[in-house]
Write an enzyme that holds these catalytic residues in place. Structure first.
Site, PDB file in Angstrom:
ATOM      1  N   PRO A   2      70.351  17.368 -24.277  1.00  0.00           N
ATOM      2  CG  PRO A   2      68.905  17.330 -22.443  1.00  0.00           C
ATOM      3  CD  PRO A   2      70.155  17.935 -22.950  1.00  0.00           C
ATOM      4  NE  ARG A 289      77.268  21.383 -31.270  1.00  0.00           N
ATOM      5  CZ  ARG A 289      76.118  21.062 -30.692  1.00  0.00           C
ATOM      6  NH1 ARG A 289      75.074  21.837 -30.811  1.00  0.00           N
ATOM      7  NH2 ARG A 289      76.015  19.955 -29.969  1.00  0.00           N
TER       8      ARG A 289
END
Ligand SMILES: [Zn+2]
Length: 299
Positions: A2, A289
């Site tokens: 989150p 990422r």
């Protein structure tokens, strides 16, 4: 994981439900989660007992947020710091009625049947129960006897500007950026300039600002810094309003999810057409990422 909008949306949805309620009982089923932070942790029974005993019988006064941490303040001044990490989830289920509210990691199993095998901590309140679920158990809930002790713990020391606060303005953002080097993706992910943007919102902010995440901080022109600043100021509140990308006020059987996911321009859209210009979006690995940008809309 989150990001700020999901944590903030969860905070906002929990506020009217739990503020003012007394915590009658706390069950710590997995002591390592309240023992310390970090990847390798062992269980501490003293911490477990402290967590269960010091909180018991106290009213929840406030829930604050710093970066992706939630901070519960209870009646005796104690603070409970909650970080959901990768797979943490908070679920509130009232004793009466069917409406449960949850936020964090979206796992059906974990919020449909409670408690379940991923439930590690249970807070029994006046009118309902608050469950902490975590599949991979990287999250943590730490007890601090007062705010001073929490601030001295060093937990927030490396964190940058809070993007929804007044301290985040064009000059503080520019100043902090000047101390950094390297690509934008890495800069946003390390949280030292501005907090709360992870993989999703870094890519979205860079797209809307028209700047490639591969660009170095040093190469940014003042007008690009201004655009990035303005975009952060716009996108984050919008995402919070929409319930974030993985959080929802979950009505049993309804299945509604955080609505911001539908608005993503680039996140998780590598190889697809740009929603603005129709070009094929570029996908690459940056700062460890998956990163997506438009080669035409972003310079
Ligand atoms: Zn484009």
């Amino acid at each position: 994981m989150p990001e700020l909008p999901e944590v903030e949306a969860l905070r906002i949805s929990l506020l009217p439900l739990v503020i003012g309620q007394i915590i009658h009982k706390v069950q710590v089923l997995t002591p390592k989660l309240v023992s310390s932070a970090g990847t390798s942790r062992s269980s501490c029974l003293t911490k477990k007992t402290q967590f269960e005993e010091e909180i018991k019988g106290q009213t929840i006064l406030e829930i604050k947020r710093r970066a992706k941490n939630l901070i519960f303040t209870i009646e005796n001044g104690s603070q409970i710091l909650i970080h959901l990490k990768m797979t943490g989830q908070l679920v509130y289920r009232p004793n009466e009625g069917h409406q449960i509210v949850w936020g964090g990691h979206p796992i059906e199993l974990s919020h449909m049947h409670l408690p379940n095998k991923h439930t590690h901590i249970i807070f029994e309140l006046d009118r309902g129960k608050l469950f902490y679920n975590d599949v991979r158990q990287f999250g943590y809930l730490l007890f601090f006897p007062d705010e001073q002790t929490l601030l001295k713990s060093g937990h927030f020391d490396k964190l940058g500007l809070e993007p929804l606060s007044d301290e985040f303005n064009l000059s503080t953002f520019t100043e902090k950026l000047k101390a950094k080097k390297g690509n934008l993706k890495k800069m946003f992910l390390d949280q030292q300039v501005v907090v709360g943007l992870g993989n999703i919102y870094t890519d979205e902010v860079c797209f809307v600002a028209g700047v490639r995440p591969t660009r170095t901080v040093e190469s940014l022109k003042p007008k690009e810094i201004k655009k990035l600043y303005e975009t952060i100021k716009t996108i984050l509140p919008e995402a919070i309003n929409d319930g974030g990308s993985s959080v929802a006020n979950y009505l049993l059987g309804d299945g509604q999810k955080g609505n911001y996911t539908k608005k993503h321009y680039v996140y998780n859209r590598g190889g697809l057409k740009c929603k603005v210009c129709g070009s094929k979006l570029v996908k690459l690995n940056l700062a460890g990422r998956t990163t997506v940008y438009c080669p035409i809309c972003q310079k």
